[in-house]
Design an enzyme around this catalytic site. Sequence first.
Site, mmCIF file in Angstrom:
data_model
loop_
_atom_site.group_PDB
_atom_site.id
_atom_site.type_symbol
_atom_site.label_atom_id
_atom_site.label_comp_id
_atom_site.label_asym_id
_atom_site.label_seq_id
_atom_site.Cartn_x
_atom_site.Cartn_y
_atom_site.Cartn_z
ATOM 1 N N HIS A 127 0.670 -1.269 0.196
ATOM 2 C CA HIS A 127 -0.119 -0.034 0.118
ATOM 3 C C HIS A 127 0.824 1.318 0.172
ATOM 4 C CE1 HIS A 127 -3.513 2.327 0.540
ATOM 5 N NE2 HIS A 127 -3.004 3.059 1.469
ATOM 6 N N LYS A 191 -13.495 9.024 -1.269
ATOM 7 C CA LYS A 191 -13.552 8.275 0.221
ATOM 8 C C LYS A 191 -13.093 9.236 1.334
ATOM 9 C CE LYS A 191 -10.789 4.701 2.172
ATOM 10 N NZ LYS A 191 -10.362 3.150 1.900
HETATM 11 C C1 R5P Z 1 -6.794 2.227 2.192
HETATM 12 O O1 R5P Z 1 -6.618 3.247 1.600
HETATM 13 C C2 R5P Z 1 -6.733 0.887 1.275
HETATM 14 O O2 R5P Z 1 -6.429 1.358 0.069
HETATM 15 C C3 R5P Z 1 -7.924 0.229 1.451
HETATM 16 O O3 R5P Z 1 -9.021 0.963 0.764
HETATM 17 C C4 R5P Z 1 -8.377 -0.065 2.783
HETATM 18 O O4 R5P Z 1 -7.271 -0.551 3.704
HETATM 19 C C5 R5P Z 1 -9.658 -0.832 2.943
HETATM 20 O O5 R5P Z 1 -9.980 -1.202 4.570
HETATM 21 P P1 R5P Z 1 -11.234 -1.479 4.750
HETATM 22 O O6 R5P Z 1 -11.710 -2.920 4.317
HETATM 23 O O7 R5P Z 1 -11.292 -1.931 6.355
HETATM 24 O O8 R5P Z 1 -12.332 -0.477 4.520
#
Ligand code: R5P
Length: 292
Positions: A127, A191
Amino acid sequence: MKQIVFALPGNEWLAERIITQLSAVKGETEIRHFPDGESYVRVGTDVLGCQVILISTLDNPDSKLIPVYFLSSLVKELGAAKVTLVAPYLPYMRQDKRFKQGEAITSYYFSRYLSGFTDELITIDPHLHRKHALSDLYTIPCQTLHTSGLIADYIIENIKDPLIIGPDSESEQWISEIARRTKAPYIVLEKTRTGDKEVKIKAPRIEEYINKTPVLVDDIISTARTMIETVLLLKKAGMQSPVCIGIHGIFAENALNELTAAGAKEIITANTIRHESNKLDITDLLVTALRN
Ligand code: R5P
């Protein structure tokens, strides 16, 4: 240099595939816990002058790290020329800044820790957000491998008229590449995350793609809140149920059932973490990297 592959507990299936394809030597090891919870580590293979390859994906990392550290330290002490850690899922990448005063920037501490006892790291789609390359964090050589080709092939073979959707700005790096390979359009949503399970998603201009098959792609599915909120939003906008593709399926707590209940048409992950949703096989990516 002779390559010896050691599987950390739970990674035997992947190590076996790598050993077969690389024609490498299987490292014999005993890793277990004493009754008091401390770790015991022993190797039964001569590693002198060899490249030792440790296979350990690192979801739920805290319990897995001490055995990796002990095994790496042990083989170095026994004369291994080089220790390569293959960690298909690399944790502690998301806390890459101090969001609140007094917080630990764990991506930095973790990178220093891992760099201290291995010589090389091979991982898949880490990431990377505010840091653009692992070399911004890690002091050892790192090979970063990508699943965009596997995901694109899956989409081409299985999904008609797709619209590739990324849930947040950092997802653009992988969805733009998948869109390029599949020749499909893509959009990036907006988001906002205010807590572990509190996520809000906005989807500007989604109506323009109402007849497409939505394919939601994210790097990590942890609580699945990101995917769930997006699925609900797309359904409210009148779109078909989306196919949800996550590279690393952590599925914390009841995340898989909750995502299914929200209306995901299909949930697909790569086998960086072994799970019933695995449909994308990373073995060849790793073998190619280890051959090089
Ligand atoms: C964070 O920005 C990552 O790209 C994912 O969107 C995130 O880790 C997803 O986490 P969760 O499933 O807890 O929403």
